[in-house]
Design a protein around this motif. Structure first.
Motif, PDB file in Angstrom:
ATOM      1  N   HIS A  31       0.854  -1.187   0.000  1.00  0.00           N
ATOM      2  CA  HIS A  31       0.000   0.000   0.000  1.00  0.00           C
ATOM      3  C   HIS A  31       0.894   1.242   0.000  1.00  0.00           C
ATOM      4  O   HIS A  31       2.116   1.140   0.141  1.00  0.00           O
ATOM      5  CB  HIS A  31      -0.913  -0.003   1.236  1.00  0.00           C
ATOM      6  CG  HIS A  31      -0.160   0.087   2.519  1.00  0.00           C
ATOM      7  ND1 HIS A  31       0.426  -1.002   3.125  1.00  0.00           N
ATOM      8  CD2 HIS A  31       0.134   1.145   3.315  1.00  0.00           C
ATOM      9  CE1 HIS A  31       1.035  -0.621   4.232  1.00  0.00           C
ATOM     10  NE2 HIS A  31       0.878   0.679   4.380  1.00  0.00           N
TER      11      HIS A  31
ATOM     12  N   HIS B 219       0.864   5.691   1.114  1.00  0.00           N
ATOM     13  CA  HIS B 219       0.154   6.796   1.783  1.00  0.00           C
ATOM     14  C   HIS B 219       1.028   8.037   1.821  1.00  0.00           C
ATOM     15  O   HIS B 219       2.255   7.963   1.641  1.00  0.00           O
ATOM     16  CB  HIS B 219      -0.291   6.407   3.197  1.00  0.00           C
ATOM     17  CG  HIS B 219       0.657   5.514   3.929  1.00  0.00           C
ATOM     18  ND1 HIS B 219       1.887   5.935   4.335  1.00  0.00           N
ATOM     19  CD2 HIS B 219       0.559   4.215   4.304  1.00  0.00           C
ATOM     20  CE1 HIS B 219       2.503   4.944   4.962  1.00  0.00           C
ATOM     21  NE2 HIS B 219       1.733   3.876   4.951  1.00  0.00           N
TER      22      HIS B 219
ATOM     23  N   ARG C  49      11.275   2.639  10.133  1.00  0.00           N
ATOM     24  CA  ARG C  49      11.214   1.456  11.011  1.00  0.00           C
ATOM     25  C   ARG C  49      12.587   1.264  11.623  1.00  0.00           C
ATOM     26  O   ARG C  49      13.579   1.276  10.890  1.00  0.00           O
ATOM     27  CB  ARG C  49      10.879   0.177  10.251  1.00  0.00           C
ATOM     28  CG  ARG C  49      10.181   0.368   8.944  1.00  0.00           C
ATOM     29  CD  ARG C  49       8.710   0.246   9.077  1.00  0.00           C
ATOM     30  NE  ARG C  49       8.043   0.698   7.873  1.00  0.00           N
ATOM     31  CZ  ARG C  49       6.787   1.099   7.840  1.00  0.00           C
ATOM     32  NH1 ARG C  49       6.074   1.111   8.933  1.00  0.00           N
ATOM     33  NH2 ARG C  49       6.240   1.489   6.714  1.00  0.00           N
TER      34      ARG C  49
ATOM     35  N   HIS D 123       4.751   0.115  -0.510  1.00  0.00           N
ATOM     36  CA  HIS D 123       5.642  -0.679   0.331  1.00  0.00           C
ATOM     37  C   HIS D 123       4.886  -1.858   0.913  1.00  0.00           C
ATOM     38  O   HIS D 123       3.673  -1.777   1.139  1.00  0.00           O
ATOM     39  CB  HIS D 123       6.258   0.178   1.449  1.00  0.00           C
ATOM     40  CG  HIS D 123       5.256   0.920   2.280  1.00  0.00           C
ATOM     41  ND1 HIS D 123       4.685   2.109   1.874  1.00  0.00           N
ATOM     42  CD2 HIS D 123       4.716   0.653   3.503  1.00  0.00           C
ATOM     43  CE1 HIS D 123       3.855   2.537   2.807  1.00  0.00           C
ATOM     44  NE2 HIS D 123       3.846   1.665   3.808  1.00  0.00           N
TER      45      HIS D 123
HETATM   46 FE   LIG Z   1       2.337   1.821   5.414  1.00  0.00          FE
END
Ligand SMILES: [Fe+2]
Length: 347
Positions: free
Chosen positions: A107, A109, A115, A148
């Motif tokens: 998805h 955004h 991370r 990603h």
């Molecule tokens: Fe995400």
């Protein structure tokens, strides 16, 4: 005593009632709160202990299916912002679990994400057609607007701390998101391609980031970052506020990795203590190695490996390492600097 020309409270209230219907408000009633003499950060300093988080995260593994793995995240919610999914005033942070064989579907955004990997034996993230294998301590970023997905082909749990600029994007109310039709994106590049192009000290002849103002490198391996940190100790003294410190850099301009979020890694040798410091950026700390005492405005927090802490902006703090310690930080400093509002103060 009220002079003949001084309005009474009733007269003021009568006037305010005339303003209401036409959506006007008297600035003089709210001026002090709008333009404070110095930052009055709503967030509180708060620490999450990995010993307490991990069992709860593992318990969530049984509650959600593999298809729901994308959402198997425990959100670090600052006690001041209950229900708002914020670790501090401007940032989202959570801890995510991926179990062997699972995929978090692809998805994209508007929010950018980073991370910091706590546990991984076979976890991976794919960004823009390239996969990167995740190892403990690696920093992996997913630039805003890029597809990603995450997966796990190895053994044991894969666990990382997520940091996103969601509250900033939502403040501007400019967020878009979309799902890819397939669970996994098609890989069009060999693993290590972006590092070869931008992360070896060399650059393409006509360098241009595929990710706009976000770094073209989306994986910053811990082994290299750690080696660099420990190496500088042999040639120079520590920064008085951070110990030995290096930032994660965009190789194209030397700036921070993302336009909204900054990240840096700090090494404090055994018994090293830092001097009092404060800055306006809202920070998150993850202990990568060792153990440290954080004194924040006189409140003491004892942190060990993998513990996570919210450090609100403009609060005095200092660190004292109990052993050789590596600390990972991220914050909204990048956004504040770009807006010209970041400030720091040290002793
Ligand atoms: Fe995400």
């Amino acid at each position: 005593m009220t002079s003949i020309n001084s309005p009474t409270d009733d007269e003021k209230q009568d006037f305010y009632q005339q303003l209401d219907p036409v959506s006007l408000a008297p600035l003089w009633e709210v001026m002090k709160g709008l333009v404070a003499p110095e930052p009055n950060n709503n967030a509180v300093p708060f620490a999450w202990k990995y010993d307490e988080i991990r069992p709860l995260l593992m318990a969530s593994g049984a509650l959600l299916t593999a298809e729901e793995a994308e959402r198997r995240v425990l959100v670090f919610e600052n006690p001041s912002f209950q229900g708002q999914s914020k670790i501090n005033a401007t940032l989202y942070a959570g801890i995510q679990l991926i179990l062997p064989g699972e995929t978090a579907p692809s998805h994209k955004h508007t929010a950018g994400a980073l991370r910091f990997v706590l546990e991984s034996n076979g976890g991976y993230t794919s960004v823009d057609g390239e996969r990167t294998t995740m190892h403990r301590g690696d920093l992996v970023i997913t630039p805003n607007g890029t597809f990603h997905d995450h997966g796990h082909d190895g053994e044991g749990p894969v666990i990382w701390v997520d940091g996103l600029d969601v509250p900033i994007v939502n403040y501007f109310q400019c967020g878009f998101s979309a799902q890819l039709d397939a669970d996994r994106q098609t890989l069009t590049k060999k693993e290590g391609y972006s590092t070869a192009l931008f992360g070896s000290g060399m650059l393409p002849l006509e360098p241009k980031s595929p990710f706009g103002s976000t770094s073209p490198i989306f994986s910053y391996p811990y082994a290299r970052a750690r080696e660099a940190l420990l190496a500088i100790e042999q040639s120079e003294g520590p920064n008085p506020h951070w110990g030995y410190v290096l930032k994660y850099a965009n190789p194209l301009d030397g700036g921070w990795i993302m336009p909204t979020m900054a990240a840096w890694l700090s090494y404090l040798s055994d018994s090293m203590s830092t001097q009092l410091y404060r800055a306006t950026d809202n920070q998150v700390l993850v202990v990568s190695e060792g153990s440290v005492r954080v004194d924040i405005a006189g409140e003491i927090f004892e942190l060990k490996q993998n513990d996570v802490m919210a450090l609100p902006g403009w609060v005095w703090r200092r660190f004292e390492a109990h052993e050789n310690t590596v600390l990972f930080f991220f914050s909204d400093r990048s956004a504040q600097e770009k807006l010209g509002i970041w400030r720091e103060q040290g002793q």
